[in-house]
Design a protein around this motif. Structure first.
Motif, short mmCIF file in Angstrom:
data_model
loop_
_atom_site.label_atom_id
_atom_site.label_comp_id
_atom_site.label_asym_id
_atom_site.label_seq_id
_atom_site.Cartn_x
_atom_site.Cartn_y
_atom_site.Cartn_z
N MET A 1 -3.62 23.44 31.36
CA MET A 1 -2.40 22.69 31.50
C MET A 1 -2.64 21.57 32.50
O MET A 1 -3.33 21.77 33.49
CB MET A 1 -1.29 23.63 31.99
N TRP A 2 -2.08 20.41 32.28
CA TRP A 2 -2.27 19.27 33.15
C TRP A 2 -0.93 18.75 33.65
O TRP A 2 0.05 18.73 32.92
CB TRP A 2 -3.01 18.16 32.42
N ALA A 3 -0.89 18.33 34.89
CA ALA A 3 0.33 17.80 35.48
C ALA A 3 0.01 16.43 36.09
O ALA A 3 -0.64 16.35 37.11
CB ALA A 3 0.84 18.74 36.56
N ARG A 4 0.44 15.37 35.42
CA ARG A 4 0.21 14.00 35.90
C ARG A 4 -1.23 13.79 36.34
O ARG A 4 -1.51 13.26 37.41
CB ARG A 4 1.14 13.69 37.06
N GLY A 5 -2.15 14.26 35.52
CA GLY A 5 -3.56 14.11 35.83
C GLY A 5 -4.10 15.17 36.77
O GLY A 5 -5.26 15.18 37.08
N LYS A 6 -3.25 16.07 37.26
CA LYS A 6 -3.69 17.14 38.15
C LYS A 6 -3.80 18.43 37.34
O LYS A 6 -2.88 18.82 36.65
CB LYS A 6 -2.69 17.33 39.29
N PRO A 7 -4.93 19.09 37.44
CA PRO A 7 -5.09 20.32 36.66
C PRO A 7 -4.25 21.47 37.22
O PRO A 7 -4.02 21.56 38.42
CB PRO A 7 -6.58 20.64 36.77
N LEU A 8 -3.77 22.32 36.33
CA LEU A 8 -3.08 23.55 36.70
C LEU A 8 -3.63 24.65 35.80
O LEU A 8 -3.01 25.03 34.80
CB LEU A 8 -1.56 23.44 36.54
N PRO A 9 -4.83 25.14 36.12
CA PRO A 9 -5.38 26.19 35.27
C PRO A 9 -4.58 27.48 35.39
O PRO A 9 -4.10 27.82 36.47
CB PRO A 9 -6.80 26.38 35.81
N LEU A 10 -4.38 28.16 34.28
CA LEU A 10 -3.74 29.47 34.25
C LEU A 10 -4.85 30.49 34.12
O LEU A 10 -5.52 30.55 33.09
CB LEU A 10 -2.77 29.56 33.06
N LEU A 11 -5.06 31.29 35.16
CA LEU A 11 -6.20 32.17 35.22
C LEU A 11 -5.77 33.63 35.18
O LEU A 11 -5.31 34.18 36.18
CB LEU A 11 -6.99 31.91 36.51
N PRO A 12 -5.92 34.29 34.04
CA PRO A 12 -5.61 35.72 33.99
C PRO A 12 -6.78 36.52 34.55
O PRO A 12 -7.93 36.28 34.22
CB PRO A 12 -5.41 35.99 32.50
N ILE A 13 -6.48 37.45 35.43
CA ILE A 13 -7.49 38.33 36.02
C ILE A 13 -7.35 39.71 35.36
O ILE A 13 -6.25 40.16 35.11
CB ILE A 13 -7.29 38.45 37.55
N THR A 14 -8.45 40.37 35.11
CA THR A 14 -8.51 41.69 34.46
C THR A 14 -7.84 41.67 33.09
O THR A 14 -7.12 42.60 32.74
CB THR A 14 -7.91 42.82 35.33
N ILE A 15 -8.06 40.62 32.33
CA ILE A 15 -7.44 40.55 31.01
C ILE A 15 -8.30 41.31 29.99
O ILE A 15 -9.51 41.16 29.93
CB ILE A 15 -7.19 39.10 30.56
N ARG A 16 -7.64 42.17 29.29
CA ARG A 16 -8.22 42.93 28.18
C ARG A 16 -7.11 43.08 27.15
O ARG A 16 -5.95 42.84 27.43
CB ARG A 16 -8.67 44.32 28.66
N ARG A 17 -7.48 43.54 26.00
CA ARG A 17 -6.47 43.75 24.95
C ARG A 17 -5.37 44.69 25.45
O ARG A 17 -4.20 44.53 25.13
CB ARG A 17 -7.15 44.30 23.70
N THR A 18 -5.73 45.68 26.26
CA THR A 18 -4.75 46.66 26.75
C THR A 18 -3.96 46.16 27.95
O THR A 18 -2.94 46.73 28.29
CB THR A 18 -5.46 47.97 27.13
N ASN A 19 -4.43 45.11 28.62
CA ASN A 19 -3.75 44.59 29.81
C ASN A 19 -2.88 43.40 29.42
O ASN A 19 -3.23 42.25 29.66
CB ASN A 19 -4.77 44.18 30.87
N ALA A 20 -1.72 43.69 28.87
CA ALA A 20 -0.84 42.64 28.36
C ALA A 20 0.31 42.29 29.30
O ALA A 20 1.11 41.42 28.99
CB ALA A 20 -0.27 43.07 27.02
N TYR A 21 0.38 42.96 30.46
CA TYR A 21 1.53 42.79 31.35
C TYR A 21 1.12 42.18 32.69
O TYR A 21 0.12 42.58 33.28
CB TYR A 21 2.21 44.14 31.61
N ILE A 22 1.92 41.25 33.17
CA ILE A 22 1.67 40.65 34.48
C ILE A 22 2.04 41.65 35.57
O ILE A 22 3.14 42.19 35.58
CB ILE A 22 2.49 39.35 34.65
#
Length: 65
Positions: A1-22
């Motif tokens: 995702m980008w905001a006026r030329g500034k990056p805003l990466p969305l980084l999921p940690i410990t993502i697996r098929r079973t880890n669907a909840y924040i």
């Protein structure tokens, strides 16, 4: 995702098929307790990190305004 030329990466940690909840989130290293994003926060850019888990965290994003 980008905001006026500034990056805003969305980084999921410990993502697996079973880890669907924040479990928790941080925005630029600070705890982010809302279950929504403010437009101003998106436009500033930065780094949004989600800690993911297999079960819903019923305490995250609840009652915050």
């Amino acid at each position: 995702m980008w905001a006026r030329g500034k990056p805003l990466p969305l980084l999921p940690i410990t993502i697996r098929r079973t880890n669907a909840y924040i479990q928790s989130a941080t925005l630029n290293g600070e705890p982010y307790k809302q279950s929504y994003l403010h437009h101003d926060d998106l436009m500033k850019g930065g780094e949004l990190v989600f800690e993911m888990g297999a079960k819903p965290n019923k305490n995250w994003g609840v009652g915050v305004k």
